[in-house]
Design a protein around this motif. Structure first.
Motif, mmCIF file in Angstrom:
data_model
loop_
_atom_site.group_PDB
_atom_site.id
_atom_site.type_symbol
_atom_site.label_atom_id
_atom_site.label_comp_id
_atom_site.label_asym_id
_atom_site.label_seq_id
_atom_site.Cartn_x
_atom_site.Cartn_y
_atom_site.Cartn_z
ATOM 1 N N TYR A 143 32.286 19.747 11.878
ATOM 2 C CA TYR A 143 32.622 19.612 13.312
ATOM 3 C C TYR A 143 32.851 18.162 13.718
ATOM 4 O O TYR A 143 33.648 17.872 14.585
ATOM 5 N N ARG B 29 29.273 34.414 12.074
ATOM 6 C CA ARG B 29 28.585 33.494 11.144
ATOM 7 C C ARG B 29 27.759 34.235 10.091
ATOM 8 O O ARG B 29 26.701 33.772 9.677
ATOM 9 N N ASP C 192 36.705 33.542 21.372
ATOM 10 C CA ASP C 192 36.255 32.470 20.479
ATOM 11 C C ASP C 192 34.722 32.371 20.523
ATOM 12 O O ASP C 192 34.156 31.291 20.636
ATOM 13 N N ALA D 43 30.505 22.220 18.571
ATOM 14 C CA ALA D 43 31.380 22.817 19.583
ATOM 15 C C ALA D 43 31.296 24.332 19.483
ATOM 16 O O ALA D 43 31.231 24.873 18.385
ATOM 17 N N GLY D 44 31.300 24.995 20.618
ATOM 18 C CA GLY D 44 31.333 26.457 20.612
ATOM 19 C C GLY D 44 30.266 27.046 21.522
ATOM 20 O O GLY D 44 29.239 26.427 21.777
ATOM 21 N N VAL E 174 33.459 22.827 23.577
ATOM 22 C CA VAL E 174 34.172 23.653 22.593
ATOM 23 C C VAL E 174 35.322 22.824 22.034
ATOM 24 O O VAL E 174 35.735 21.849 22.647
ATOM 25 N N TYR E 175 35.803 23.244 20.871
ATOM 26 C CA TYR E 175 37.015 22.645 20.296
ATOM 27 C C TYR E 175 38.078 23.721 20.224
ATOM 28 O O TYR E 175 37.801 24.771 19.659
ATOM 29 N N ASN F 170 35.339 31.743 8.546
ATOM 30 C CA ASN F 170 34.600 30.522 8.163
ATOM 31 C C ASN F 170 33.114 30.813 8.017
ATOM 32 O O ASN F 170 32.257 30.182 8.620
ATOM 33 N N HIS G 287 25.904 28.696 18.849
ATOM 34 C CA HIS G 287 25.001 27.723 18.241
ATOM 35 C C HIS G 287 23.670 27.874 18.971
ATOM 36 O O HIS G 287 23.629 28.456 20.058
ATOM 37 N N HIS H 88 33.258 34.543 15.887
ATOM 38 C CA HIS H 88 32.547 33.933 14.752
ATOM 39 C C HIS H 88 31.118 34.477 14.754
ATOM 40 O O HIS H 88 30.274 33.989 15.506
ATOM 41 N N HIS I 94 44.285 26.871 14.233
ATOM 42 C CA HIS I 94 43.526 26.000 15.135
ATOM 43 C C HIS I 94 44.391 24.747 15.215
ATOM 44 O O HIS I 94 44.661 24.111 14.208
ATOM 45 N N TYR J 211 40.862 20.319 10.440
ATOM 46 C CA TYR J 211 39.433 20.311 10.128
ATOM 47 C C TYR J 211 39.204 19.844 8.694
ATOM 48 O O TYR J 211 39.938 20.232 7.778
ATOM 49 N N ALA K 78 31.464 31.665 19.543
ATOM 50 C CA ALA K 78 31.057 30.703 18.505
ATOM 51 C C ALA K 78 29.659 30.175 18.816
ATOM 52 O O ALA K 78 29.482 29.052 19.277
HETATM 53 O O1 DOR Z 1 34.405 25.277 19.446
HETATM 54 C C1 DOR Z 1 34.640 25.748 18.344
HETATM 55 N N1 DOR Z 1 33.687 26.369 17.604
HETATM 56 N N2 DOR Z 1 35.855 25.619 17.855
HETATM 57 C C2 DOR Z 1 36.142 25.964 16.587
HETATM 58 O O2 DOR Z 1 37.255 25.790 16.183
HETATM 59 C C3 DOR Z 1 35.109 26.487 15.678
HETATM 60 C C4 DOR Z 1 34.020 27.107 16.441
HETATM 61 C C5 DOR Z 1 32.799 27.367 15.597
HETATM 62 O O3 DOR Z 1 32.924 28.053 14.575
HETATM 63 O O4 DOR Z 1 31.716 26.917 15.973
#
Ligand code: DOR
Ligand code: ZN
Length: 473
Positions: free
Chosen positions: A164, A65, A328, A346-347, A300-301, A95, A332, A63, A199, A153, A330
Motif C-alpha cells: 500500500y 481477504r 470496493d 487504504a480501504g 481509500v485508493y 489479491n 482493515h 476484498h 486499478h 501497485y 476493503a
Molecule cells: O483502498 C483500497 N483498498 N484500494 C485498493 O486498491 C486496494 C484495497 C485493499 O485491498 O485494501
C-alpha cells in the motif's frame, strides 16, 4: 402445483417497468410471474405489499481477504454483510494470499470459499505480468469472472500481496510493472474475450509528488490529494484506453474517482470501444470536505477527490458512462486505520452499505429505482457474461431476489455491520429505502436484517463468450 415460495403483491421489476403482482419460486428458479393469483399451495409466502421485488444485487468488487489477512475479514463475514445489505452475489477480488494467479489456486479458492458463502460468488483472476502470463488463458477456461490488474501497485515478491505504501528501493518487492509488460497483459487477456479490469493510478507521478508533500511534514487530507492527484488516475486510464483500442481488449476501469476519468471513458465509448467503468458510494456521497468530519476511515485508493469530481461521477451515471456501482469492500482493523494518514492502509467496508446508500439516493431523487436495478444487477450481469441467469427476474432464471422497502428509514451504524471490521465512512448516515429480504437461488438468506440461512452460496462461472451481450448495454 406446490410452490417453494410465493412473493405476493410486490412491485416487480420487469426490466422496463414495475408491475404489481406475484412471483413464484420453484426449485431455486423463478417459475412464474403473474398479476393474477396462480393455483397451488405455497411452502412459504411473503407479503410484499408496497415493497419492490428486484433482481438480486451484485457487488462486483469485494476484498474478503480470504485466505490471507483473515484477521481483517473473511468470506463467512463478508457474505453475511452482503446478504444483510441485499446483495445476492459478490465478485471476490484475487489479491488474497495466495493470490488467484493460476488454476490450482482458483480451484483451491472455490473449495475454501464455498462452505462459508452466504451468497453466490464469482472469482477474479489476478494479472502479475510475466509471473503468470501463461496462466491467463487457463484461468479463463477454468471460469474466472474477469481479470484484475493492479496497475501502479508494487507486489511483495514472497506473498504477492499489494504494497500500500511502497517506496522506490524497498526490498523484497516486485516494483510496478513497466508499460511493455502491461501491454502484453492486455494482449493475453484479449485472447480470452474476458474483461481486464484495472486499478488506475500512475505510480511514478504518485511516488514523486507524495515524496515532496510527505517531506514537507504535512499530514492533512489535501496533502494526500496533492501526492495522489487526479492526474495519476487520468494518465493510467488514458494508457489503458490506448492499449485496449489497439488490441481490442475489453477494458473495465475500476473505482473511477475523477471527472477526467469519466470523460476519457465517455469519449472511448462514443468511439464505439467496449470500455466500461464503475464507481463506488464513497466517491458519489463524499468529497474532500468530508475528511474533517470522518477522518482516516475515509482513506481509500484512489482517494476520494473533490466536489467537481463527485458531480462528474453522478453525470457519468446519468448518461450511462459509469454502468456499475460497487463497494470496493476493503476492510482493515480499527487499529490499523487509526494512525498517521501516510502510513495507514487504504480501504473501508462497503458491501453492506452499497444498496442502502443507492436506495437513499432514489429517495432523494438523484436516481431512479430502475437505474439502481441497472447499476447493481443488470449491467454487472451483462458485462461479466452471467445474464440472464443472474441480474434478471426472467422466468426460468435463478431466483436471486432483493426485496426493498422504500418507505423504511434507518441510520447506518458501524456496530450493526456484519463484517468483521466495522470501518466505514458512513457511520450515522441516515438512509431511506432498505433491503428487507435477500433470496439466493430460492433460499431466503436475509429477512428484516437478520441472517436466516446457513451458507448456501456457490461459485458462478461466466458463459463462454459474452461479447454479444456487452453490445446491448
Ligand atoms: O483502498 C483500497 N483498498 N484500494 C485498493 O486498491 C486496494 C484495497 C485493499 O485491498 O485494501
Ligand atoms: Zn479494490
Amino acid at each position: 402445483m406446490v410452490w417453494d415460495h410465493v412473493i405476493k403483491n410486490g412491485y416487480i421489476y420487469t426490466s422496463t417497468d414495475f408491475v404489481k403482482g406475484n412471483l413464484y419460486i420453484k426449485d431455486g428458479k423463478i417459475a412464474a410471474i403473474s398479476e393474477m393469483e396462480l393455483e397451488g399451495e405455497a411452502k412459504k409466502t411473503t407479503d410484499a405489499a408496497e415493497q419492490y421485488v428486484l433482481p438480486g444485487f451484485i457487488d462486483t468488487h469485494v476484498h474478503s481477504r480470504d485466505p490471507g489477512a483473515t484477521y481483517k475479514e473473511d468470506f463467512y463475514y463478508s457474505t453475511q454483510a452482503a446478504a444483510a445489505g441485499g446483495v445476492t452475489m459478490i465478485f471476490e477480488m484475487p489479491n488474497t494470499n495466495p493470490p488467484i494467479n493460476n488454476v490450482e489456486n482458483l480451484r483451491k479458492q472455490e473449495d475454501n470459499l464455498t462452505p462459508k458463502a452466504h451468497v453466490d460468488f464469482g472469482i477474479w483472476g489476478i494479472c502479475l505480468g510475466d509471473l503468470n502470463m501463461k496462466d491467463i488463458v487457463p484461468l479463463h477456461e477454468a471460469g474466472v469472472i474477469g481479470f484484475k490488474f493492479f496497475w501502479g501497485y508494487a507486489i511483495n515478491s514472497q506473498t504477492f500481496q499489494l504494497m500500500y505504501n511502497y517506496k522506490e528501493g524497498d526490498e523484497g518487492v516486485i516494483p510496478p510493472l513497466p508499460d511493455g509488460e502491461v501491454y502484453d497483459i492486455f494482449k493475453e487477456v484479449g485472447k480470452t474475450g474476458q474483461i481486464i479490469a484495472i486499478h488506475a493510478e500512475n505510480n511514478q507521478i504518485i511516488q514523486r509528488l507524495t515524496k515532496k508533500v510527505e517531506e514537507s511534514g504535512r499530514r492533512d487530507y489535501e496533502a494526500l490529494l496533492e501526492g495522489r492527484p487526479n492526474l495519476a488516475e487520468e494518465m493510467t486510464i488514458q494508457s489503458g484506453i490506448a492499449m485496449a483500442k489497439k488490441l481490442g481488449t475489453r477494458l473495465h476501469i475500476l473505482h473511477v474517482s475523477t471527472g477526467e476519468g469519466v470523460e476519457l471513458v465517455r469519449q472511448a465509448q462514443r468511439e464505439g470501444y467496449p470500455i466500461t467503468s464503475e464507481t463506488c458510494p464513497h466517491f458519489l456521497f463524499l468529497n474532500n470536505e468530508d475528511y474533517e468530519k470522518i477522518g482516516p476511515q475515509m482513506k481509500v485508493y484512489p482517494p476520494v477527490k473533490y466536489k467537481k469530481d463527485q458531480q462528474a461521477l453522478w453525470q457519468g451515471i446519468q448518461d450511462g458512462t459509469v454502468s456499475i456501482v460497487c463497494s470496493d469492500h476493503a476492510p482493515h482493523t480499527e487499529e490499523e486505520k487509526d494512525g498517521d494518514l501516510w502510513s495507514i492502509p487504504a480501504g473501508m467496508c462497503g458491501v453492506e452499505t452499497l444498496a442502502p446508500l443507492l436506495l437513499n439516493a432514489v429517495s432523494e431523487g438523484k436516481i431512479s429505482l430502475q437505474q439502481v436495478c441497472e447499476l447493481l444487477a443488470e449491467n454487472p450481469a451483462k458485462q461479466f457474461g452471467i445474464y440472464p441467469q443472474k441480474g434478471s427476474l426472467a422466468v426460468g432464471t435463478d431466483a436471486d431476489i432483493t426485496i426493498v422497502d422504500m418507505s423504511k428509514e434507518t441510520v447506518i451504524k458501524r456496530e450493526n455491520l456484519h463484517s468483521k471490521s466495522k470501518v466505514t465512512a458512513f457511520d450515522q448516515f441516515p438512509v431511506k429505502g432498505i433491503p428487507v429480504a435477500t433470496i439466493v437461488r430460492g433460499t431466503t438468506v436475509m429477512e428484516n436484517g437478520e441472517i436466516v440461512s446457513e451458507p448456501i452460496g456457490k461459485m458462478v462461472k461466466p458463459v463462454a463468450n459474452s461479447e454479444k451481450v456487452i453490445c446491448s448495454l
